[in-house]
Design a protein around this motif. Structure first.
Motif, short mmCIF file in Angstrom:
data_model
loop_
_atom_site.label_atom_id
_atom_site.label_comp_id
_atom_site.label_asym_id
_atom_site.label_seq_id
_atom_site.Cartn_x
_atom_site.Cartn_y
_atom_site.Cartn_z
N ILE A 1 1.80 -33.18 -38.91
CA ILE A 1 0.97 -32.23 -38.40
C ILE A 1 0.98 -31.53 -37.55
CG2 ILE A 1 -1.26 -31.65 -38.85
CD1 ILE A 1 -2.09 -33.50 -41.23
N VAL A 2 0.85 -31.86 -36.66
CA VAL A 2 1.33 -31.68 -35.45
C VAL A 2 2.09 -30.95 -34.86
CG1 VAL A 2 1.82 -32.62 -33.06
CG2 VAL A 2 -0.03 -33.85 -33.63
N ILE A 3 3.63 -31.74 -35.28
CA ILE A 3 4.70 -30.66 -34.60
C ILE A 3 4.83 -29.08 -35.75
CG2 ILE A 3 7.18 -30.16 -35.69
CD1 ILE A 3 7.32 -33.21 -35.33
N THR A 4 4.05 -29.13 -37.08
CA THR A 4 3.87 -27.42 -38.02
C THR A 4 3.07 -26.63 -37.35
OG1 THR A 4 3.66 -28.87 -40.15
CG2 THR A 4 2.92 -27.09 -40.06
N GLY A 5 1.86 -28.01 -36.59
CA GLY A 5 0.98 -26.66 -35.61
C GLY A 5 1.76 -26.51 -34.60
N THR A 6 2.43 -27.39 -34.04
CA THR A 6 3.01 -26.26 -32.94
C THR A 6 3.97 -25.42 -33.53
OG1 THR A 6 3.84 -28.85 -32.07
CG2 THR A 6 4.83 -27.40 -30.99
N MET A 7 5.04 -25.56 -34.17
CA MET A 7 5.25 -24.35 -34.63
C MET A 7 4.74 -23.33 -35.01
SD MET A 7 8.28 -26.43 -37.82
CE MET A 7 9.32 -25.14 -37.97
N LEU A 8 3.52 -23.15 -35.72
CA LEU A 8 2.93 -21.62 -35.88
C LEU A 8 2.50 -21.83 -34.25
CD1 LEU A 8 0.52 -22.99 -38.88
CD2 LEU A 8 2.42 -21.28 -38.93
N VAL A 9 2.49 -22.34 -33.34
CA VAL A 9 1.35 -21.24 -32.32
C VAL A 9 2.94 -20.99 -31.91
CG1 VAL A 9 0.85 -22.59 -29.81
CG2 VAL A 9 -0.31 -23.21 -31.54
N THR A 10 4.13 -21.61 -31.35
CA THR A 10 5.77 -20.94 -30.42
C THR A 10 5.95 -19.57 -31.37
OG1 THR A 10 6.37 -22.63 -31.39
CG2 THR A 10 5.97 -23.56 -29.78
N GLY A 11 5.18 -19.61 -32.60
CA GLY A 11 6.21 -18.81 -33.92
C GLY A 11 8.02 -18.45 -34.16
N TYR A 12 8.03 -20.27 -34.01
CA TYR A 12 9.28 -20.74 -34.12
C TYR A 12 9.27 -20.58 -35.75
CZ TYR A 12 13.31 -23.79 -34.48
OH TYR A 12 14.92 -23.80 -34.99
N LYS A 13 10.51 -19.39 -35.94
CA LYS A 13 10.83 -19.77 -37.18
C LYS A 13 12.23 -20.47 -37.81
CE LYS A 13 8.94 -14.90 -37.54
NZ LYS A 13 9.75 -13.23 -37.27
N ILE A 14 12.15 -20.87 -38.16
CA ILE A 14 13.32 -21.99 -39.27
C ILE A 14 14.46 -21.20 -40.17
CG2 ILE A 14 14.29 -24.05 -40.93
CD1 ILE A 14 10.82 -24.90 -41.12
N LYS A 15 15.23 -21.01 -39.25
CA LYS A 15 16.54 -20.58 -39.74
C LYS A 15 17.12 -21.33 -40.52
CE LYS A 15 16.31 -16.61 -36.17
NZ LYS A 15 17.25 -15.97 -35.15
N LEU A 16 17.82 -21.37 -41.42
CA LEU A 16 18.63 -22.38 -42.04
C LEU A 16 20.25 -21.44 -42.13
CD1 LEU A 16 17.03 -22.13 -45.78
CD2 LEU A 16 16.90 -23.66 -43.98
N PRO A 17 20.91 -22.45 -41.85
CA PRO A 17 22.82 -22.31 -41.58
C PRO A 17 23.07 -21.07 -42.25
CG PRO A 17 22.74 -24.93 -42.00
CD PRO A 17 20.99 -23.63 -42.03
N TRP A 18 22.66 -20.96 -43.95
CA TRP A 18 23.12 -19.50 -44.03
C TRP A 18 22.87 -18.19 -43.94
CZ3 TRP A 18 21.05 -23.58 -45.92
CH2 TRP A 18 20.09 -23.39 -47.37
N MET A 19 21.66 -18.79 -43.01
CA MET A 19 20.81 -17.23 -42.29
C MET A 19 21.56 -16.58 -41.16
SD MET A 19 17.06 -18.36 -43.04
CE MET A 19 16.03 -17.37 -42.60
N GLN A 20 21.26 -15.57 -41.11
CA GLN A 20 22.27 -14.75 -40.04
C GLN A 20 21.79 -15.18 -38.63
OE1 GLN A 20 22.71 -10.70 -40.52
NE2 GLN A 20 23.69 -10.21 -38.56
N ASN A 21 22.46 -15.44 -37.91
CA ASN A 21 21.55 -15.36 -36.54
C ASN A 21 21.03 -14.37 -35.91
OD1 ASN A 21 20.31 -17.03 -34.09
ND2 ASN A 21 22.09 -17.82 -33.73
N THR A 22 19.60 -13.37 -35.46
CA THR A 22 19.77 -12.37 -35.31
C THR A 22 19.71 -13.27 -33.31
OG1 THR A 22 17.64 -12.08 -35.46
CG2 THR A 22 19.64 -10.85 -36.79
N GLU A 23 19.49 -14.03 -33.37
CA GLU A 23 18.03 -14.54 -31.56
C GLU A 23 19.33 -14.29 -30.92
OE1 GLU A 23 17.18 -18.23 -29.81
OE2 GLU A 23 16.38 -18.14 -31.02
N ALA A 24 19.25 -13.09 -29.52
CA ALA A 24 20.01 -12.90 -28.38
C ALA A 24 19.92 -14.31 -27.58
CB ALA A 24 19.01 -12.39 -27.60
N ALA A 25 20.67 -15.15 -27.41
CA ALA A 25 20.95 -16.18 -26.45
C ALA A 25 20.78 -16.20 -24.89
CB ALA A 25 22.62 -16.46 -26.25
#
Length: 299
Positions: free
Chosen positions: A275-299
């Motif tokens: 529950i804490v980890i889920t809450g942290t992910m929501l707060v930080t706006g983190y989006k789970i990206k699966l391996p087959w999803m295109q990576n659009t995040e700038a390094a």
């Protein structure tokens, strides 16, 4: 994120998760003051050697105030508070409380910038609070003498991290300072700032080789090497992806506590951490990206 960086991320989470194990081992014997003075001094010496090899400068004359502020809120204060709490709380509980730092960061950021948080963040805050309440409410450690003070100390440590994070984002004195210099300079500052704690928390016992090994591991492995790994990941995959380590730390904190300290992991430990980890992910706006999803995040 390629396989190499993914392995580095997991290794970093394993290292930072082990810090609570080492504190549980060493804090009852060395006390918070001595243990953390060892930790930050060992880390500072290690980073100084790395800095000499890499020819990295600190520019103390220009950034000494910044190092003191960062060293206090990001190292000296939270390390001392966690070491104090480690005398009472389990590694599992400590690691989950540490994972609330981004949640506190959202609150500090909202107050600093004077804006309302979104519904997503509000939900994350509520979940984080509920997860911590479940963990400490059902865990047998909450019935120990001094547990309330220890829980407050660990929570304040996570809050201190959030202040450090906000400071590095908004303060002019923090801008333009190289990440390695931040780690190196703040450790020397923390070593200086921790000295008064030696008088406040006298050493209660005589250290063994194992105890000193735990203190050395805290400094070199959990602070020095971990910082190098983290900043390398930030450079290679971006800050958002590197933040994933926050979600993995409790898993390793629980794992090491179970394997080496034989801590009891109940359903409430797993549920509270999730529950804490889920809450942290929501707060930080983190989006789970699966391996087959295109990576659009700038390094």
């Amino acid at each position: 994120m390629n396989t190499s960086n993914l392995l580095k991320l997991v290794f970093l989470a394993a290292i930072w998760g082990s810090s609570f194990l080492f504190m549980r081992i060493a804090a009852p014997v060395l006390g918070p003051g001595v243990l953390i003075e060892y930790r930050v001094t060992f880390a500072a010496i290690f980073l100084a050697v790395v800095g000499l090899v890499l020819r990295k400068r600190l520019d103390l004359g220009k950034h000494w105030r910044h190092y003191l502020i960062l060293g206090f809120f990001n190292s000296a204060l939270p390390f001392l508070l966690f070491a104090f709490a480690a005398k009472t709380l389990t590694a599992s509980v400590l690691s989950v409380l540490n994972a609330t730092a981004p949640i506190w960061g959202a609150i500090v950021g909202a107050v600093w910038h004077r804006h309302m948080v979104s519904r997503r963040v509000m939900l994350g805050l509520a979940l984080g609070t509920a997860g911590v309440a479940m963990l400490v409410g059902f865990d047998h450690v909450s019935s120990k003498e001094g547990a309330g003070l220890a829980i407050a100390a660990a929570t304040l440590a996570a809050f201190s991290y959030s202040i450090a994070t906000t400071y590095t984002k908004v303060a002019k004195s923090a801008q333009g300072v190289e990440p390695f210099a931040n780690a190196h300079g703040s450790m020397w500052a923390a070593a200086l700032l921790t000295i008064p704690a030696l008088a406040i928390f006298p050493q209660p016992g005589e250290p063994t080789v194992g105890i000193m090994g735990a203190a050395l591991a805290l400094g070199v492995l959990c602070s020095g090497i971990a910082y190098l790994l983290y900043f390398g990941l930030v450079r290679d995959v971006g800050a958002t992806s590197a933040l994933t380590v926050t979600f993995l730390n409790p898993l390793f904190g629980i794992l090491w506590g179970t394997l080496f300290l034989h801590e009891v992991v109940g359903w409430y430990t797993v549920a509270g951490a999730a529950i804490v980890i889920t809450g942290t992910m929501l707060v930080t706006g983190y989006k789970i990206k699966l391996p087959w999803m295109q990576n659009t995040e700038a390094a």
